[in-house]
Design a protein around this motif. Structure first.
Motif, PDB file in Angstrom:
ATOM      1  N   THR A   1       1.251  -3.775  -3.418  1.00  0.00           N
ATOM      2  CA  THR A   1       0.189  -2.831  -3.754  1.00  0.00           C
ATOM      3  C   THR A   1       0.665  -1.394  -3.564  1.00  0.00           C
ATOM      4  O   THR A   1       1.553  -1.112  -2.756  1.00  0.00           O
ATOM      5  CB  THR A   1      -1.043  -3.077  -2.876  1.00  0.00           C
ATOM      6  OG1 THR A   1      -0.636  -3.110  -1.498  1.00  0.00           O
ATOM      7  CG2 THR A   1      -1.714  -4.390  -3.242  1.00  0.00           C
TER       8      THR A   1
ATOM      9  N   LEU B   1      -3.929   0.187  -6.757  1.00  0.00           N
ATOM     10  CA  LEU B   1      -5.026  -0.149  -5.854  1.00  0.00           C
ATOM     11  C   LEU B   1      -5.979   1.025  -5.712  1.00  0.00           C
ATOM     12  O   LEU B   1      -7.195   0.864  -5.648  1.00  0.00           O
ATOM     13  CB  LEU B   1      -4.461  -0.527  -4.480  1.00  0.00           C
ATOM     14  CG  LEU B   1      -5.467  -0.867  -3.373  1.00  0.00           C
ATOM     15  CD1 LEU B   1      -6.324  -2.066  -3.760  1.00  0.00           C
ATOM     16  CD2 LEU B   1      -4.727  -1.129  -2.057  1.00  0.00           C
ATOM     17  N   GLY B   2      -5.427   2.233  -5.673  1.00  0.00           N
ATOM     18  CA  GLY B   2      -6.240   3.441  -5.585  1.00  0.00           C
ATOM     19  C   GLY B   2      -5.525   4.607  -6.238  1.00  0.00           C
ATOM     20  O   GLY B   2      -4.300   4.584  -6.411  1.00  0.00           O
TER      21      GLY B   2
ATOM     22  N   ASN C   1       3.981  -4.204  -9.294  1.00  0.00           N
ATOM     23  CA  ASN C   1       2.936  -5.174  -9.628  1.00  0.00           C
ATOM     24  C   ASN C   1       3.512  -6.581  -9.739  1.00  0.00           C
ATOM     25  O   ASN C   1       2.942  -7.549  -9.224  1.00  0.00           O
ATOM     26  CB  ASN C   1       2.256  -4.785 -10.943  1.00  0.00           C
ATOM     27  CG  ASN C   1       1.300  -3.619 -10.778  1.00  0.00           C
ATOM     28  OD1 ASN C   1       0.685  -3.456  -9.728  1.00  0.00           O
ATOM     29  ND2 ASN C   1       1.162  -2.804 -11.811  1.00  0.00           N
TER      30      ASN C   1
ATOM     31  N   ASP D   1       0.835  -1.201   0.000  1.00  0.00           N
ATOM     32  CA  ASP D   1       0.000   0.000   0.000  1.00  0.00           C
ATOM     33  C   ASP D   1       0.873   1.256   0.000  1.00  0.00           C
ATOM     34  O   ASP D   1       0.595   2.236   0.705  1.00  0.00           O
ATOM     35  CB  ASP D   1      -0.941   0.031   1.206  1.00  0.00           C
ATOM     36  CG  ASP D   1      -2.062  -0.974   1.116  1.00  0.00           C
ATOM     37  OD1 ASP D   1      -2.045  -1.795   0.182  1.00  0.00           O
ATOM     38  OD2 ASP D   1      -2.954  -0.954   1.988  1.00  0.00           O
TER      39      ASP D   1
ATOM     40  N   LYS E   1      -2.466   0.043 -13.160  1.00  0.00           N
ATOM     41  CA  LYS E   1      -3.524  -0.524 -12.322  1.00  0.00           C
ATOM     42  C   LYS E   1      -3.251  -0.425 -10.810  1.00  0.00           C
ATOM     43  O   LYS E   1      -3.122  -1.433 -10.109  1.00  0.00           O
ATOM     44  CB  LYS E   1      -3.776  -1.984 -12.717  1.00  0.00           C
ATOM     45  CG  LYS E   1      -4.248  -2.148 -14.150  1.00  0.00           C
ATOM     46  CD  LYS E   1      -4.408  -3.606 -14.536  1.00  0.00           C
ATOM     47  CE  LYS E   1      -5.096  -3.758 -15.884  1.00  0.00           C
ATOM     48  NZ  LYS E   1      -4.523  -2.941 -16.961  1.00  0.00           N
TER      49      LYS E   1
ATOM     50  N   THR F   1     -10.421   0.566  -9.699  1.00  0.00           N
ATOM     51  CA  THR F   1      -9.581   1.211  -8.698  1.00  0.00           C
ATOM     52  C   THR F   1     -10.453   2.059  -7.785  1.00  0.00           C
ATOM     53  O   THR F   1     -11.625   2.302  -8.066  1.00  0.00           O
ATOM     54  CB  THR F   1      -8.487   2.070  -9.372  1.00  0.00           C
ATOM     55  OG1 THR F   1      -7.536   2.483  -8.394  1.00  0.00           O
ATOM     56  CG2 THR F   1      -9.085   3.286 -10.052  1.00  0.00           C
ATOM     57  N   TYR F   2      -9.878   2.510  -6.703  1.00  0.00           N
ATOM     58  CA  TYR F   2     -10.570   3.415  -5.787  1.00  0.00           C
ATOM     59  C   TYR F   2     -10.128   4.848  -6.071  1.00  0.00           C
ATOM     60  O   TYR F   2      -8.934   5.134  -6.130  1.00  0.00           O
ATOM     61  CB  TYR F   2     -10.267   3.056  -4.334  1.00  0.00           C
ATOM     62  CG  TYR F   2     -10.856   1.742  -3.894  1.00  0.00           C
ATOM     63  CD1 TYR F   2     -12.181   1.650  -3.494  1.00  0.00           C
ATOM     64  CD2 TYR F   2     -10.077   0.583  -3.909  1.00  0.00           C
ATOM     65  CE1 TYR F   2     -12.730   0.427  -3.107  1.00  0.00           C
ATOM     66  CE2 TYR F   2     -10.617  -0.637  -3.519  1.00  0.00           C
ATOM     67  CZ  TYR F   2     -11.944  -0.701  -3.123  1.00  0.00           C
ATOM     68  OH  TYR F   2     -12.478  -1.904  -2.745  1.00  0.00           O
TER      69      TYR F   2
ATOM     70  N   PHE G   1      -0.642   3.086  -4.136  1.00  0.00           N
ATOM     71  CA  PHE G   1      -1.590   4.139  -4.488  1.00  0.00           C
ATOM     72  C   PHE G   1      -0.882   5.154  -5.380  1.00  0.00           C
ATOM     73  O   PHE G   1       0.259   5.537  -5.104  1.00  0.00           O
ATOM     74  CB  PHE G   1      -2.125   4.829  -3.236  1.00  0.00           C
ATOM     75  CG  PHE G   1      -2.828   3.906  -2.278  1.00  0.00           C
ATOM     76  CD1 PHE G   1      -4.073   3.391  -2.576  1.00  0.00           C
ATOM     77  CD2 PHE G   1      -2.235   3.546  -1.087  1.00  0.00           C
ATOM     78  CE1 PHE G   1      -4.719   2.536  -1.704  1.00  0.00           C
ATOM     79  CE2 PHE G   1      -2.870   2.702  -0.192  1.00  0.00           C
ATOM     80  CZ  PHE G   1      -4.132   2.189  -0.507  1.00  0.00           C
TER      81      PHE G   1
ATOM     82  N   LYS H   1     -15.739   4.386  -6.025  1.00  0.00           N
ATOM     83  CA  LYS H   1     -15.213   3.111  -6.494  1.00  0.00           C
ATOM     84  C   LYS H   1     -15.436   3.058  -7.997  1.00  0.00           C
ATOM     85  O   LYS H   1     -16.571   3.178  -8.474  1.00  0.00           O
ATOM     86  CB  LYS H   1     -15.932   1.951  -5.794  1.00  0.00           C
ATOM     87  CG  LYS H   1     -15.307   0.589  -6.068  1.00  0.00           C
ATOM     88  CD  LYS H   1     -15.998  -0.494  -5.243  1.00  0.00           C
ATOM     89  CE  LYS H   1     -15.336  -1.850  -5.467  1.00  0.00           C
ATOM     90  NZ  LYS H   1     -15.974  -2.923  -4.651  1.00  0.00           N
TER      91      LYS H   1
END
Length: 291
Positions: free
Chosen positions: A163, A195-196, A158, A125, A193, A242-243, A165, A258
């Motif tokens: 993960t 996560l957010g 990746n 993250d 791509k 994604t977020y 952002f 979302k």
């Protein structure tokens, strides 16, 4: 818990335990940022980290997530990060995610195997300030990495199973280039791509190269209307799941979504603001909060 210098963390880490492992920012030369300008970069002592973890064990034994501060804690070597992660798991065995700010350069100096090992030990993250997908705008921001570097390093994350952002700024390409910037960011986001995605809005903070260039007429900031149009276009063009994490106080319209499920609702919200805001405000460049 002991902290030296200003401590910043993403709004979304408001309930996350903060553990200081570095002071300041190793790069500390971005054209738009003043967050750590008055702080000399240094690495926290092992005994201080150990002491903080012992305190955390007494006060927060069931914490699930921990954020390593400060500005780009991922600059630490893989060996050092692994050792810190092992101590975290020793004192706080329920921790599931160890997160932090990271730069593209931080990733570049770690091997594929090191990234994989760090991901396996719970590091992920990562909050990465890409800022823009346009080469010339990225060069101006002085992030220390090219657009090709950025794409390559995010793809390496990746591949390693780590993960992250994707942080970026509306208005980062300046006046008249919002749609171009939206297209560039969406193109990169769809490819890597994340996560957010975490948007803020460019601000000419006093004392930065950007503020001097604006004052001298060498850089024109995007208007409120351009920023809103860029925001709409970015969301329109994002195809990957994604977020959208847009609650930063510096954004004119702050919300989470979302994607792609909430795409239409998000665009409708922004169009409403665009269509109901007076022309004087839309054509102005607002003074935004310091970031």
């Amino acid at each position: 818990m002991n902290y030296t210098g200003p401590v910043y963390r993403p709004p979304y880490e408001g309930n996350t335990l903060l553990l200081q492992v570095t002071v300041g920012c190793a790069h500390n030369d971005c054209s738009f940022c003043t967050m750590y300008r008055d702080v000399k970069f240094s690495v926290a002592k092992t005994e201080d980290i150990e002491s903080d973890l012992q305190e955390a064990q007494r006060l927060y034994p069931h914490v699930k997530r921990i954020f390593l501060v400060n500005g780009d804690a991922f600059v630490l070597s893989a060996k050092r990060l692994k050792a810190i992660a092992e101590r975290i798991h020793h004192y706080l065995p329920e921790v599931e995610v160890i997160t932090m700010y990271a730069s593209i350069n931080n990733i570049m100096h770690k091997t594929d195997e090191e990234l994989k090992e760090l991901a396996e030990i719970g590091i992920g993250d990562l909050w990465i300030g890409v800022e823009t997908g346009l080469e010339d705008a990225l060069d101006y921001m002085n992030k220390g990495a090219s657009l090709a570097d950025t794409e390559e390093q995010l793809e390496r994350l990746n591949k390693a199973g780590m993960t992250f952002f994707y942080g970026f700024m509306f208005g980062a390409a300046g006046k008249g280039r919002g749609i171009e910037n939206a297209e560039a960011n969406a193109r990169l986001i769809n490819k890597v791509k994340p996560l957010g995605i975490v948007p803020t809005t460019l601000n000419a903070n006093e004392g930065t190269k950007l503020s001097f260039d604006v004052m001298n007429g060498d850089y024109e900031m995007a208007t409120e209307k351009e920023v809103l149009e860029e925001q709409i276009k970015t969301i329109e063009l994002i195809e990957t799941a994604t977020y959208y994490m847009g609650i930063h106080a510096i954004n004119s319209v702050s919300f989470d979504a979302k994607l792609p499920q909430d795409k239409n609702a998000a665009i409708n919200k922004l169009n409403y603001v665009l269509n109901t805001t007076d022309a004087a405000r839309l054509n102005s460049v607002p003074v935004r909060h310091r970031i």
